[in-house]
Write an enzyme that holds these catalytic residues in place. Structure first.
Site, short mmCIF file in Angstrom:
data_model
loop_
_atom_site.label_atom_id
_atom_site.label_comp_id
_atom_site.label_asym_id
_atom_site.label_seq_id
_atom_site.Cartn_x
_atom_site.Cartn_y
_atom_site.Cartn_z
N SER A 151 0.87 -1.18 0.00
CA SER A 151 0.00 0.00 0.00
C SER A 151 0.91 1.23 0.00
O SER A 151 2.04 1.16 0.49
CB SER A 151 -0.85 0.02 1.27
N TYR A 164 -1.45 -0.95 10.35
CA TYR A 164 -1.59 -1.25 8.92
C TYR A 164 -0.35 -0.80 8.15
O TYR A 164 0.24 -1.57 7.39
CB TYR A 164 -2.84 -0.55 8.38
N1 LIG Z 1 -8.60 -0.68 -1.70
C1 LIG Z 1 -7.55 0.09 -1.57
O1 LIG Z 1 -7.64 1.31 -1.80
C2 LIG Z 1 -6.22 -0.48 -1.18
C3 LIG Z 1 -5.11 0.36 -1.15
C4 LIG Z 1 -3.87 -0.14 -0.81
C5 LIG Z 1 -3.73 -1.49 -0.51
N2 LIG Z 1 -4.82 -2.31 -0.52
C6 LIG Z 1 -4.60 -3.72 -0.20
O2 LIG Z 1 -5.23 -4.53 -1.16
C7 LIG Z 1 -5.53 -5.80 -0.60
C8 LIG Z 1 -6.97 -6.15 -0.93
O3 LIG Z 1 -7.84 -5.23 -0.27
P1 LIG Z 1 -9.18 -4.69 -0.92
O4 LIG Z 1 -9.12 -3.23 -0.85
O5 LIG Z 1 -9.46 -5.37 -2.20
O6 LIG Z 1 -10.22 -5.13 0.23
P2 LIG Z 1 -11.50 -6.07 0.22
O7 LIG Z 1 -12.40 -5.75 -0.91
O8 LIG Z 1 -12.01 -5.99 1.62
O9 LIG Z 1 -10.89 -7.54 -0.04
C9 LIG Z 1 -10.18 -8.22 0.95
C10 LIG Z 1 -10.13 -9.69 0.58
O10 LIG Z 1 -9.32 -10.40 1.54
C11 LIG Z 1 -10.10 -11.45 2.12
N3 LIG Z 1 -9.66 -11.65 3.49
C12 LIG Z 1 -9.63 -10.74 4.49
N4 LIG Z 1 -9.19 -11.31 5.63
C13 LIG Z 1 -8.93 -12.61 5.33
C14 LIG Z 1 -8.46 -13.72 6.09
N5 LIG Z 1 -8.21 -13.62 7.42
N6 LIG Z 1 -8.29 -14.91 5.48
C15 LIG Z 1 -8.57 -15.03 4.15
N7 LIG Z 1 -9.02 -14.02 3.39
C16 LIG Z 1 -9.20 -12.83 3.98
C17 LIG Z 1 -11.55 -10.95 1.99
O11 LIG Z 1 -12.53 -11.98 2.06
P3 LIG Z 1 -13.23 -12.43 3.46
O12 LIG Z 1 -13.51 -11.20 4.24
O13 LIG Z 1 -14.44 -13.20 3.06
O14 LIG Z 1 -12.24 -13.31 4.13
C18 LIG Z 1 -11.51 -10.34 0.60
O15 LIG Z 1 -11.56 -11.35 -0.38
C19 LIG Z 1 -5.25 -5.67 0.91
O16 LIG Z 1 -4.00 -6.26 1.21
C20 LIG Z 1 -5.19 -4.17 1.13
O17 LIG Z 1 -4.39 -3.81 2.22
C21 LIG Z 1 -6.06 -1.83 -0.83
#
Ligand SMILES: NC(=O)c1ccc[n+]([C@@H]2O[C@H](COP(=O)([O-])OP(=O)(O)OC[C@H]3O[C@@H](n4cnc5c(N)ncnc54)[C@H](OP(=O)(O)O)[C@@H]3O)[C@@H](O)[C@H]2O)c1
Length: 262
Positions: A151, A164
């Protein structure tokens, strides 16, 4: 040059593939020709629905495996299911993560552990447990790929997301350490550091597109928009195809310039 971005026949695993960034990358891999893309998450219902949706793209197959990857039991269970089905994997994307606002005064050890377990410990030990299948089909010409999803928070200072940011900083350091540790194995290790993307994690910020806070944020991001499916899929496919096979130990900022303006 014709097949520069092809992922023809590749076997991939994307953790956290049921929504957001993980589902965008899985989508990209399948459109680029991957044979099988495994996606994981805890919630079965959402995961199965996403796998059905992605399988119907009409290219390869998207296969759901439900596990909680914050525990070593969950990691081991996922690894044995993958090994039972596949002699090798070509691509591992460590994407599953938890975003938690944890300023210093209210941070407790449970929050710290929850964030670290899924964001930092899990990607390292899942990668370690999958080294054998990652090594198996890897060649100098067509190396296997490991991607960590970091991130912009890893390299910026946001005291409100203390745990985080720290967890993502660990991932970026791990990216370089593993890149060197695996240099003789034909496994490329890189990280993508996204800025603001549409996903469940950021839903509160964008769900009302007319909110003044959202409009102000868009104004401040140099690209004046959030990242979308194509942005994430494009970079992930590049890193996992011939096009990106010379990247090693690299952190790619994918943020529309966010880190320059906040
Ligand atoms: N969106 C942004 O702006 C952004 C920016 C920078 C970095 N990121 C990074 O991108 C990655 C994906 O995030 P996202 O934004 O796409 O969020 P998201 O839509 O909430 O997706 C998160 C995914 O991870 C799964 N997950 C969470 N905890 C888990 C666990 N304990 N075991 C297995 N699966 C788990 C969730 O499914 P379940 O809840 O069903 O387990 C979901 O499939 C993360 O690492 C986040 O830090 C996101």
């Amino acid at each position: 040059m014709e097949n520069l971005f092809s992922m023809d026949g590749k076997v991939c695993l994307v953790t956290g593939g049921s929504s957001g960034l993980g589902s965008y990358m899985a989508h990209g891999f399948l459109v680029a020709g991957a044979a099988r893309v495994y996606i994981t998450a805890r919630s079965n219902e959402k995961l199965n629905a996403k796998a059905d949706e992605l399988s119907s793209l009409g290219t390869g197959e998207c296969i759901p495996i439900s596990e909680d990857l914050s525990s070593l039991e969950g990691i081991n269970s996922l690894v044995s299911k993958i090994k039972n089905r596949e002699p090798y994997i070509d691509v591992l994307v460590n994407n599953a993560g938890l975003g938690l606002a944890t300023p210093i005064d209210s941070l407790d050890v449970g929050d710290w552990d929850r964030v670290m377990d899924i964001n930092a410990r899990s990607p390292l030990f899942l990668t370690q447990a999958l080294l054998e299948p990652l090594r198996k089909n890897a060649t100098q010409k067509d190396p296997s790929r490991v991607i960590f999803i970091s991130s912009v928070a890893a390299s910026m200072v946001f005291p409100s997301v203390l745990a985080y940011s720290s967890s993502k900083n660990i991932l970026e350091h791990l990216t370089k350490q593993l890149a060197l540790a695996l240099r003789d194995d034909f496994i490329r290790v890189n990280a993508i550091a996204p800025g603001r993307f549409y996903s469940e994690m950021t839903r509160r910020a964008w769900q009302d597109p007319e909110a003044e806070s959202f409009k102000a944020e868009l104004k401040r991001i140099p690209a004046h928009r959030y990242g979308e499916l194509e942005d994430m899929a494009g970079v992930a496919v590049m890193l996992c195809s011939r096009a990106g096979s010379y990247f090693h130990g690299e952190i790619l900022n994918l943020d529309g310039g966010f880190r320059l303006a906040f």
